[in-house]
Every structure is written in C-alpha cells, then in structure tokens.
Design a protein around this motif. Structure first.
Motif, PDB file in Angstrom:
ATOM      1  N   ASN A 299       0.817  -1.206   0.000  1.00 48.00           N
ATOM      2  CA  ASN A 299       0.000   0.000   0.000  1.00 48.00           C
ATOM      3  C   ASN A 299       0.855   1.263   0.000  1.00 48.00           C
ATOM      4  O   ASN A 299       0.425   2.314  -0.494  1.00 48.00           O
ATOM      5  CB  ASN A 299      -0.956  -0.006   1.189  1.00 48.00           C
ATOM      6  CG  ASN A 299      -2.217  -0.782   0.880  1.00 48.00           C
ATOM      7  OD1 ASN A 299      -2.841  -0.565  -0.144  1.00 48.00           O
ATOM      8  ND2 ASN A 299      -2.586  -1.699   1.754  1.00 48.00           N
ATOM      9  N   ARG A 333      -9.771  -5.101  -0.095  1.00 52.75           N
ATOM     10  CA  ARG A 333      -8.350  -4.823  -0.320  1.00 52.75           C
ATOM     11  C   ARG A 333      -7.777  -4.253   0.970  1.00 52.75           C
ATOM     12  O   ARG A 333      -7.909  -3.064   1.233  1.00 52.75           O
ATOM     13  CB  ARG A 333      -8.169  -3.844  -1.484  1.00 52.75           C
ATOM     14  CG  ARG A 333      -8.698  -4.361  -2.822  1.00 52.75           C
ATOM     15  CD  ARG A 333      -8.849  -3.235  -3.805  1.00 52.75           C
ATOM     16  NE  ARG A 333      -9.305  -3.662  -5.123  1.00 52.75           N
ATOM     17  CZ  ARG A 333     -10.584  -3.839  -5.465  1.00 52.75           C
ATOM     18  NH1 ARG A 333     -11.549  -3.629  -4.571  1.00 52.75           N
ATOM     19  NH2 ARG A 333     -10.914  -4.224  -6.691  1.00 52.75           N
ATOM     20  N   SER A 334      -7.160  -5.105   1.786  1.00 50.33           N
ATOM     21  CA  SER A 334      -6.616  -4.699   3.089  1.00 50.33           C
ATOM     22  C   SER A 334      -7.666  -3.943   3.905  1.00 50.33           C
ATOM     23  O   SER A 334      -7.360  -2.962   4.585  1.00 50.33           O
ATOM     24  CB  SER A 334      -5.363  -3.839   2.917  1.00 50.33           C
ATOM     25  OG  SER A 334      -4.354  -4.561   2.254  1.00 50.33           O
ATOM     26  N   ASP A 348      -8.775  -9.150   2.609  1.00 50.67           N
ATOM     27  CA  ASP A 348      -8.030  -8.875   1.373  1.00 50.67           C
ATOM     28  C   ASP A 348      -8.406  -9.933   0.334  1.00 50.67           C
ATOM     29  O   ASP A 348      -7.543 -10.579  -0.272  1.00 50.67           O
ATOM     30  CB  ASP A 348      -6.529  -8.880   1.635  1.00 50.67           C
ATOM     31  CG  ASP A 348      -5.748  -8.055   0.610  1.00 50.67           C
ATOM     32  OD1 ASP A 348      -6.317  -7.770  -0.458  1.00 50.67           O
ATOM     33  OD2 ASP A 348      -4.592  -7.705   0.864  1.00 50.67           O
ATOM     34  N   ALA A 360       0.283  -9.018   1.078  1.00 51.17           N
ATOM     35  CA  ALA A 360      -0.613  -8.973   2.231  1.00 51.17           C
ATOM     36  C   ALA A 360       0.013  -9.650   3.448  1.00 51.17           C
ATOM     37  O   ALA A 360      -0.087  -9.151   4.583  1.00 51.17           O
ATOM     38  CB  ALA A 360      -1.940  -9.637   1.881  1.00 51.17           C
ATOM     39  N   ALA A 438      -6.547 -13.620   2.730  1.00 59.47           N
ATOM     40  CA  ALA A 438      -5.738 -13.291   1.548  1.00 59.47           C
ATOM     41  C   ALA A 438      -5.585 -14.604   0.795  1.00 59.47           C
ATOM     42  O   ALA A 438      -4.598 -15.315   0.954  1.00 59.47           O
ATOM     43  CB  ALA A 438      -4.384 -12.712   1.943  1.00 59.47           C
TER      44      ALA A 438
END
Length: 466
Positions: A299, A333-334, A348, A360, A438
């Motif tokens: 990120n 997403r996270s 995620d 992740a 994830a």
C-alpha cells in the motif's frame, strides 16, 4: 453518459451485454449510432432486448455486411487463447474491433471544452496489483481537495457511463490489460504503471504479451506525464524507453522498499516514509506508518504511485498528505473489518494471485491466515518467503488439502468453508494477531467472484464479533 462520436447513422455491433456492454450500447445510441448487440447467454440477450436493443447473432459470417465496427467487452478473448467466434467473424469480414475505452478517448472532448478555463484531464492507471487502490486514492485525494473527479473503467462505473467532465474536472480510469490491449485510442494526460507480476498469461500468450498489453497505454497513448513503478525490470525498461534522459521529468519513477537516486523526478517509500526528490533535492516527505487505510509495503507503493499522479496534476504535498490520511481503503483490499481484544480482522479477498497474497502477508507480523480456493498455475512457491509471518493457516476451498500441501513448515488446518475458518481462527487468535483473508487463489470453486468471498468473510467476522 459520454455519447460516442464518429459513427453517426452507421451500424455498430456490441459483443457482450454485461455492465460495460450495456453502457456502451446506450452511449453509441446517444451519439446517433444504429446499434446491434449479441451475448452468448440467452438471459443477457433478453435483458438487452428489454431495453430496446436489436439482437443479431454475430457468430454468423454474414452478420457484418453493414457493420462499421465491433465493440467487444473486456472479458471476451479476441486473440488468445483463441478468438471468440463473433470476433473471428468480424476479423474475417475486415471489420475494425474496438472496446469501450477506445470509444471513450475518441469521444471525450467536445466543442464545450473551448469555453473552459481549464481543460478536463484523464488519469489512466494500469498494472498487475494495486491499480484499484491507486485509482481510488487519486480520486479520494482530489475530492478531498475540492476538485471535481469521477472514477471509472475497471472500477466503479463504465467509462462511457460517467457524466461529461466540467471545467478542470478529472477522470480517473483503472484499466486492466484486457482493456489496454484492444483500445484503438489511448490518450490519457497522466498514465500510471504500478507493477508487473504474472497474471492472465493464457489471455496474453505469456508474460511478454501481458507486458505488451500494459505498455500500449504509454507507447501509443503518449501521456504528458508517466508515473512508472520501477521495482521490476519491466518498469525500469519502460521508464528508460519513455525518458529522453535521466533528468526528463515527464517520467516520474516510483519505488517501494529502496531509495531512488538521480536528477529526475523520483517518489519512493522506504521504512514507512514516502519521499519525493526532484532535480537532485528532496522536496517532500510523508510518514505513512500511521495511516490505517494504507497498511504494508504494497500500500505504500500504491501511495507513491498516487502521489506521483497527483503531483503531475498540480496538487501540493501537504494537500495530498491530508487526503491520504482520510482514506479508509477499498472493500476487499486490506479492509479492516473489525477488532476485538487486540485482534484485527482484515479482508483482502482481492489477493487472488500469489504476488498480491505475498504483499498482504508481509504487511503484518503475526497472522491467522484464511486462504485457499481455486489455485492458479505455478503453485504457491512465491509465498514461501513470507510464511514466517503465518502463525497458522485455515484453508478453505473444495480441495483444501492440495493447497495446504504447498505450504511447507506452516501449520495448516483444513476448514473447507469460510464459517469454519473464521470461527477457528478467531478462537485461537491472541492479542496482536491479525486474522487475514488473503486467498492466493481464485474464488470460482465456491463463490461467483472475489467480492462474494469477501462479503462472506465480513459476515462471518461480524457473527463472531457479535
């Protein structure tokens, strides 16, 4: 809606009547085009007919006698592994093939722009991983700064479904390789390349074809500014191809985890700090470590890419930092779902390939890992460097034992379904742990898409948290 220009009183065929296909048909009709459509699914054809569109079986070799162009939806193959029958028929008939992104770029500017003080601008973002978050970040920061902005393409609305931008407006397009490889017009003002890792290789006949599809946005689009992630060799190669020299600031080089040097325009993240250098001196620095919407090195790379694009649009560093700090992240997403007793639950689900899952896993020191699904080619060897972050794996999917066998030295339990995995991970988690979905796999063995898988994770976490 952006009415499509250039096909007035002509017949254009649209193949695929999903979200983008329907938006394309409407935009063509609004521009004065006669539209015929086709979809291989009867129910989808019925929906198109209910809107008043005429269906024509485009698999018929005689279907293109009066057709000026065939517009193809992104998921439909036009070359590899083999062309859809309708695309093959169009190519045989000598009919040009395009997509909604090509129509968008050829139709965006209008005579109204002559009266604008500031012409609207388009930012196009592509790459293997992080393009959705990067696109959403750019959109969020612009809106937080009071700028008109619309987010479209592979995220949000279809490109032709947005409103015509106003004076100084910005359109942010997330573009997949499926979209960049076919568009006949690609003319963004700012183009962003996040990174490149193996994906969709059957669609592009290998890594070279995949990279070539991404590269078209820059080589054929001729953006005023190119923001290029240079963590991989492909990005370094493309930056070198686009720049006239080391100091050419039309190219903004971006990296995560290493310091960039040189006289050009550079943005990099290292040890949690984003740094901007220009003409051999540092001009900005942002501490990313406490921004909850941007956890982990991947990120931070997204933040650097967004920062570069926003600086190219003229925003100041402090203005950008303010927007970054209010960014809450994207669903799947996270995404922080909840927290209890020092244990965080993070969704995620979009981490459908090994590289995304690797990033992740590296984002958190101690993980209760919910993983598994429909494994992609190549196995899980790419995840092995981060398995020391995994306290225990809770494997879902129809064949969890196959997935678990490829996790050497990692304690794994075969859960099969999401409810079992989340309940057991939550029961065993200790303060400081992160229960992380994830998957490192596609969702199609149990779910329609990654969104449905993520929604199930969220529902099970909320059931556990009460």
């Amino acid at each position: 809606m952006i009415p499509v220009r250039g096909f007035e009183d002509q017949t254009v065929a649209v193949l695929g009547m999903g979200r983008s296909g329907l938006a394309t048909a409407r935009a063509l009709e609004a521009g004065g085009t006669h539209v015929v459509v086709w979809d291989d699914t009867p129910q989808t054809r019925e929906r198109a007919e209910a809107e008043g569109f005429a269906c024509r079986d485009l698999r018929d070799p005689t279907a293109f006698e009066d057709v000026a162009c065939l517009v193809v939806s992104p998921g439909i193959p036009h070359l590899y592994p083999q062309p859809n029958a309708a695309v093959a028929a169009a190519l045989e008939a000598g009919v040009p093939v395009d997509n909604d992104i090509g129509l968008f770029f050829r139709s965006l500017a209008t005579d109204d722009w002559d009266g604008f003080d500031r012409a609207p601008r388009v930012v196009a973002v592509t790459g293997s991983n992080g393009k959705s978050t990067t696109s959403a970040l750019i959109d969020h920061v612009l809106r937080a700064a009071g700028r008109e902005c619309q987010l479209a393409g592979n995220i949000g609305r279809g490109a032709l479904d947005i409103d015509p931008p106003g004076d100084g407006g910005v359109v942010v397009l997330e573009l997949s390789s499926y979209q960049t490889e076919l568009a006949r017009a690609l003319t963004p003002d700012v183009a962003v390349f996040t990174n490149l890792t193996p994906d969709h290789l059957d669609r592009h006949a290998g890594m070279g074809g995949y990279f070539a599809a991404k590269r078209r946005l820059f080589a054929e689009g001729g953006p005023d500014r190119a923001v290029i992630g240079v963590d991989e060799i492909e990005g370094r190669y493309m930056a070198g191809q686009l720049a006239e020299g080391r100091a050419d600031d039309r190219v903004i080089r971006v990296a995560s985890g290493c310091k960039l040097t040189g006289p050009g325009w550079l943005v990099y993240a290292r040890k949690g700090f984003l740094t901007e250098w220009r003409k051999g001196r540092q001009v900005a620095s942002i501490d990313l470590r406490d921004i909850k919407g941007l956890p982990g090195a991947h990120n931070h790379q997204n933040a650097c890419s967004a920062f570069g694009a926003l600086r190219a649009l003229g925003l100041g560093p402090r203005e950008i930092e303010t927007g970054l700090r209010s960014f809450e992240g994207l669903p799947h997403r996270s995404q922080l779902v909840g927290e209890r007793g020092g244990v965080r639950f993070v969704n995620d689900s979009k981490a459908t390939n090994v590289d995304a899952a690797l990033q992740a896993l590296r984002a958190f020191p101690r993980i209760r890992w919910v993983c598994g699904g429909l494994m992609k080619d190549g196995g899980l060897a790419g995840l092995h460097p981060a398995l020391d972050h995994v306290a225990k794996a809770y494997v879902i999917g129809r064949e969890p034992e196959v997935f678990a066998r490829d996790l050497p030295g990692t304690e794994a339990v075969l859960c099969g379904d999401m409810a079992t995995a989340v309940a057991q991970a939550a029961a065993e988690a200790e303060p400081g742990d992160v229960v992380l979905l994830a998957p490192a796999a596609a969702s199609f063995d149990q779910y329609d898409n990654f969104e449905a898988r993520g929604a199930d994770f969220i529902a099970q976490v909320r059931a556990v948290l009460g």
